[in-house]
Design a protein around this motif. Structure first.
Motif, PDB file in Angstrom:
ATOM      1  N   THR A 155       0.832  -1.212   0.000  1.00 20.98           N
ATOM      2  CA  THR A 155       0.000   0.000   0.000  1.00 20.98           C
ATOM      3  C   THR A 155       0.867   1.264   0.000  1.00 20.98           C
ATOM      4  O   THR A 155       0.379   2.346  -0.328  1.00 20.98           O
ATOM      5  N   GLU A 156       2.155   1.103   0.354  1.00 19.29           N
ATOM      6  CA  GLU A 156       3.053   2.263   0.360  1.00 19.29           C
ATOM      7  C   GLU A 156       4.448   1.839  -0.080  1.00 19.29           C
ATOM      8  O   GLU A 156       5.004   0.854   0.432  1.00 19.29           O
ATOM      9  N   VAL A 157       5.002   2.601  -1.023  1.00 16.44           N
ATOM     10  CA  VAL A 157       6.370   2.379  -1.500  1.00 16.44           C
ATOM     11  C   VAL A 157       7.123   3.690  -1.443  1.00 16.44           C
ATOM     12  O   VAL A 157       6.646   4.713  -1.953  1.00 16.44           O
ATOM     13  N   ASP A 158       8.299   3.636  -0.845  1.00 17.65           N
ATOM     14  CA  ASP A 158       9.153   4.829  -0.755  1.00 17.65           C
ATOM     15  C   ASP A 158      10.430   4.556  -1.541  1.00 17.65           C
ATOM     16  O   ASP A 158      11.264   3.737  -1.137  1.00 17.65           O
ATOM     17  N   LEU A 159      10.581   5.270  -2.673  1.00 14.11           N
ATOM     18  CA  LEU A 159      11.773   5.161  -3.514  1.00 14.11           C
ATOM     19  C   LEU A 159      12.540   6.473  -3.554  1.00 14.11           C
ATOM     20  O   LEU A 159      13.285   6.751  -4.494  1.00 14.11           O
ATOM     21  N   ARG A 178       6.234   7.354  -3.091  1.00 16.88           N
ATOM     22  CA  ARG A 178       7.182   8.446  -2.843  1.00 16.88           C
ATOM     23  C   ARG A 178       8.364   8.300  -3.799  1.00 16.88           C
ATOM     24  O   ARG A 178       9.072   7.295  -3.783  1.00 16.88           O
ATOM     25  N   LEU A 179       8.550   9.327  -4.609  1.00 18.41           N
ATOM     26  CA  LEU A 179       9.653   9.364  -5.573  1.00 18.41           C
ATOM     27  C   LEU A 179      10.440  10.676  -5.450  1.00 18.41           C
ATOM     28  O   LEU A 179      11.065  11.139  -6.406  1.00 18.41           O
ATOM     29  N   GLN A 180      10.443  11.273  -4.282  1.00 19.14           N
ATOM     30  CA  GLN A 180      11.131  12.533  -4.072  1.00 19.14           C
ATOM     31  C   GLN A 180      12.648  12.353  -4.146  1.00 19.14           C
ATOM     32  O   GLN A 180      13.181  11.266  -3.932  1.00 19.14           O
TER      33      GLN A 180
END
Length: 945
Positions: free
Chosen positions: A330-334, A357-359
């Motif tokens: 449900t959440e991916v931080d890249l 998140r692709l920041q």
């Protein structure tokens, strides 16, 4: 029942007041309202070497960042109500056993960043209700076996970054049966063997073992049946770590695993991840640069995994199907990687993804990469290099609520961009290259609640720019180049409550050019116009800019670049609900008395950093319409006095801050005019250390209703001899008129004078009388010398009235009748009605000689004595033969003893004696004649000793 509660509260308040003595603490502040019977006291960063005095009923105490070296018995003995104590960042190397015994109500204790080397047997005894204990960042090497035996309620313990080498050293802390969170990161554990820690099940839910150089991790007993969160980040050494979990069910309860930047081999990493039976919900794999991401995901992902963080892994390319094992995420931080390109197939497997998140990557475009993520609710694309957005980039994202695009290079927003974003609530487009908004929001998003357009290059807000985002609640336009706002620019924003326009190029002309600059926002509550170029020259405006903002509560006009010049009397017209007004640093020199007549609800006013030095810069009438004012800030305004507050009628004022001014005196009347004042800040003023500030100094020290912030830092500026001395050190007792002491002193003086005068009169009355006559004669003699008058008589006859027959029968016929001498006689020549002493002095000084006819009666006469006194003074003053003594009776010398003056004269001078009956008198008269005829400067046997 209500009455009982009131009585209880009253007793508690009185107890606090009596115990705390005053609210002006040295270098400390009370942050809670003073009516709070359990205040929060802040004493951090004050350079203390010893624990300061703290009010007895303090609930929260922060004395961090000082220089305490130890905690001694008695330092906190009176603080039995303390619940939260922060002593971190000091130099504490020792805590005496028993020093914390009285803190039975303490629930949080922070001893982090000190120099403790051990936890001794009785150091923590008495903390029976402690829930959270921080001992991180110390030098702890050893923990006594019984150190935690009394901490039966402890739930959180932090021992991060200490010098513990063996896991068995942790065993004493497990005496706290309800311990749920244990942080032992950054120690020196090279092995974790569960049996050295415990063989019984523990209540731990969170365990942080990160940053330890584990070479061995062995779990042989199910000691973590409730463990939910495990942190193994940065563990291992030299790429190896033996991982031995005898039963895979031992970690079955763990749902969150932090496995960031581990220093172990890929195989060992796989062994670790496989120990969690694919039951993890959340995993952090940040910073594992050297591990193969595909293999890592194969071992980490499972149908149960929901949150995956892969930050800072230097990922350059996202391979197709790499996330297939993680299809239920449900959440991916890249974030913080090196990803430069996206395509839809990468995310094709995600069916439940809500947050992506692709920041901090290297993306330049999106190219419709998210079309398969129909469940997406949050996308962070900030801090990339995106310069172009197409109409299909966010197609099909009907569930998207948050879109972060700030810190990119976007210059144009097309109206079609948001066509599918039916649920978008938060849009952040700050720090881009937008020159204009145009019709960017002509098609919505209609559900948008927050819009951020800060740090762009917008110069103009056009008419009805935002009318199709009518649900907007917050609009941020600060840090642009806006100089023009058209009529109805914000029209249609009926739900907007916050509008930020600070740091632009808005001028007075921008606001007053027309009547509808801020129309269309009937529910606006906060407006920021600070740091612009607004200035006024007129006393009154034709078009007050805020007339339509009837619900505005907060207005910020501070820090105008060129200074506001003046505030027109009707600038705030329409702001009937205004509560907070920021007008600091606008080079304001004068305030119109009618400035706030349209804003009766104002309770907060900031006028700091202005030039209000003139006597009438702030008229008392200014505050009459805003009687509800509770906080007033006048810091650094060049004020010389606060007397304008005397008639301001600020009976509700709670906080007054006027630091950094030129105030020298605070009088009693001023303090009495602010009956509800709770906080007073007058630091860095030019106080006069004399009795004019006596009342203020005593009041500031002893007031139990007003807290005078940092009183001990108030310094004397005048007089120069006391410059630099603390105002609180000035001795006000020297100013007090002690009536009792004065009465005692006066009474003592009267008694002493009475005794002295009685003594003098009894023993020295003749000397006193003589001195008096000498003084009178001295004055008369000077007067005669100045006038230069001649003698009226040849001789003054000094005699007693009882001897008058001899004078009449013998002396007058002989001297006046036969020898033709002019004599001065009492009964004949004294001026009637004149004081006798004046007649005596005048007679003696008007005669060339004085003849004293001495008899026993003469010696007893007061007036005769006076005549002798005056004649004697004339004798010694003029050094002339002016005195002739004639004894009419034979008086022995011993009978002259009581008459000091006469005896002295007889001893020093020759005298004449009247012959006895039958003796010849011719010789007597002949000698008397000779005495009378002696010229000035010629010595006589009768006159010279």
């Amino acid at each position: 029942m209500g009455t009982l509660k009131q009585i209880t509260l009253y007793v508690a308040v009185c107890s606090f007041i009596s115990s705390s003595s005053a609210f002006s603490l040295n270098n400390c502040t009370i942050r809670t309202p003073l009516k709070d019977i359990q205040p929060k006291v802040l004493c951090y960063k004050m350079g203390f070497f010893r624990i300061p005095w703290i009010p007895r009923n303090t609930r929260i105490l922060d004395i961090s960042f000082n220089a305490f070296a130890q905690i001694q018995i008695g330092d906190f003995s009176h603080l039995s109500n303390l619940q939260d104590l922060n002593i971190s960042n000091n130099k504490i190397s020792q805590i005496q056993e028993g020093a914390l015994d009285n803190l039975s109500n303490l629930s949080r204790l922070n001893l982090a960043s000190n120099r403790l080397r051990e936890i001794s047997r009785g150091m923590l005894h008495g903390l029976t209700n402690l829930l959270v204990l921080r001992l991180d960042h110390n030098y702890i090497k050893d923990i006594d076996v019984t150190a935690f035996s009394t901490l039966q309620n402890l739930k959180v313990l932090n021992l991060t970054k200490n010098h513990l080498h063996y896991i068995e050293k942790i065993k004493p802390v497990l005496a706290s049966p309800y311990l749920e969170e244990l942080y032992i990161a950054s120690n020196h554990f090279d092995a974790f063997k569960s049996y050295e820690m415990s063989t019984n099940p523990l209540s731990l839910k969170i365990l942080d073992l990160s940053k330890n150089p584990f070479a061995t991790f062995q779990l042989t007993d199910n000691i973590f049946p409730f463990l939910n969160h495990l942190d193994l980040s940065y563990c291992g050494q030299n790429g190896t770590m033996t991982w031995n979990i005898t039963e895979k069910t031992f970690f079955s309860s763990v749902k969150t695993l932090y496995f960031m930047d581990v220093h172990i081999s890929a195989q060992n990493a796989a062994n670790v991840l496989q120990s969690f039976q694919n039951l993890l919900n959340k995993i952090r794999l940040n910073g594992n640069v050297e591990l193969n991401k595909t293999d890592l995901l194969l071992n980490a992902c499972s149908p149960m995994l929901q949150v995956l963080r892969l930050k800072a892994n230097k990922i350059k390319h996202l391979e197709e199907h790499m996330f297939d094992p993680c299809s239920n995420l449900t959440e991916v931080d890249l974030g913080d990687n090196e990803i430069s390109r996206l395509w839809p197939s990468i995310f094709i497997g995600f069916t439940q993804l809500k947050t992506l998140r692709l920041q901090i990557n290297k993306l330049t475009q999106i190219t419709n990469s998210f079309q398969m993520l129909s469940t997406l609710e949050f996308i962070d694309l900030s801090r990339n290099s995106i310069d172009t957005l197409t109409c299909n980039d966010f197609a099909n994202l009907t569930q998207l609520k948050n879109l972060y695009l700030y810190s990119n290079k976007i210059s144009i927003i097309k109206s079609c961009l948001f066509k599918d974003l039916k649920s978008l609530e938060v849009l952040k487009l700050g720090t881009n290259n937008l020159l204009r908004i145009g019709d960017a929001f002509s098609n919505g998003p209609h559900s948008l609640v927050e819009l951020q357009l800060t740090f762009n290059k917008l110069s103009k807000i056009e008419k009805y720019t935002f009318r199709n985002v009518s649900q907007l609640n917050s609009l941020s336009l600060q840090d642009n180049q806006i100089s023009e706002i058209e009529s109805h620019a914000f029209g249609g924003l009926k739900n907007l409550t916050s509008l930020l326009l600070s740091s632009n190029k808005i001028s007075a002309k921008t606001l007053t050019k027309n009547q509808d600059v801020f129309s269309g926002m009937p529910n606006l509550k906060s407006l920021g116009l600070d740091t612009n170029s607004i200035s006024f020259s007129d006393d009154q405006l034709k078009f007050p800019p805020f007339k339509d903002l009837k619900h505005l509560r907060v207005l910020a006009l501070h820090s105008q670049r060129r200074g506001i010049g003046k505030i027109p009397s009707n600038l705030l017209q329409g702001l009937s609900s205004l509560e907070m007004f920021y007008a600091g640093n606008i080079n304001l020199a004068h305030l119109n008395p009618d400035t706030f007549k349209f804003s009766p609800q104002l309770w907060f006013l900031d006028l700091s950093k202005n030039a209000l030095s003139e006597d009438h810069s702030i008229p008392a009438e200014l505050f009459h319409p805003i009687s509800r004012l509770t906080k007033l800030i006048l810091s650094r305004t060049q004020l010389r006095s606060l007397n304008f507050l005397l008639n301001a009628n600020l009976s509700r004022l709670l906080s007054l801050k006027a630091s950094g001014n030129e105030i020298d005196t605070i009088n009693k009347t001023l303090i009495q005019s602010l009956p509800r004042l709770e906080v007073l800040d007058l630091g860095k003023n030019t106080f006069t250390c004399d009795c004019t500030n006596e009342f203020f100094i005593d009041w500031a020290k002893n007031s139990n209703s007003t807290q005078v912030l940092y009183l001990n830092k108030y310094m004397c500026s005048y007089p120069s001899s006391l410059r630099g001395m603390s105002l609180s050190a000035f001795n006000t007792e020297s100013c007090t008129l002690n009536i009792d002491f004065i009465c005692f002193l006066c009474s003592s003086i009267v008694v002493i004078l009475t005794l002295l005068l009685s003594f003098v009169w009894h023993f020295l009355r003749f000397q006193v009388v003589y001195a008096y006559y000498l003084f009178i004669a001295f004055l008369y003699d000077n007067k005669k010398k100045q006038s230069g008058s001649t003698f009226q008589y040849d001789a003054f006859i000094s005699y007693n009235a009882k001897d008058e027959p001899w004078v009449m029968e013998e002396l007058i016929p002989k001297l006046e009748g036969e020898q033709d001498w002019r004599l001065c006689l009492h009964h004949r020549d004294f001026e009637p009605g004149r004081p006798i002493i004046d007649n005596i002095i005048d007679g003696i000084y008007s005669s060339r000689k004085t003849i004293c006819l001495i008899t026993r009666n003469y010696l007893k006469s007061n007036w005769c004595s006076s005549e002798v006194q005056v004649a004697s003074f004339r004798l010694f003053d003029e050094q002339k033969d002016v005195l002739i003594l004639v004894f009419l009776e034979d008086i022995p010398t011993h009978q002259l003893s009581p008459y000091h003056r006469m005896r002295k004269l007889v001893k020093k001078r020759t005298y004449l004696r009247w012959p006895k009956p039958g003796e010849d008198t011719k010789v007597f008269w002949q000698k008397l004649k000779m005495a009378l005829e002696v010229k000035e400067g010629h010595k006589s046997d009768f006159l010279i000793p």
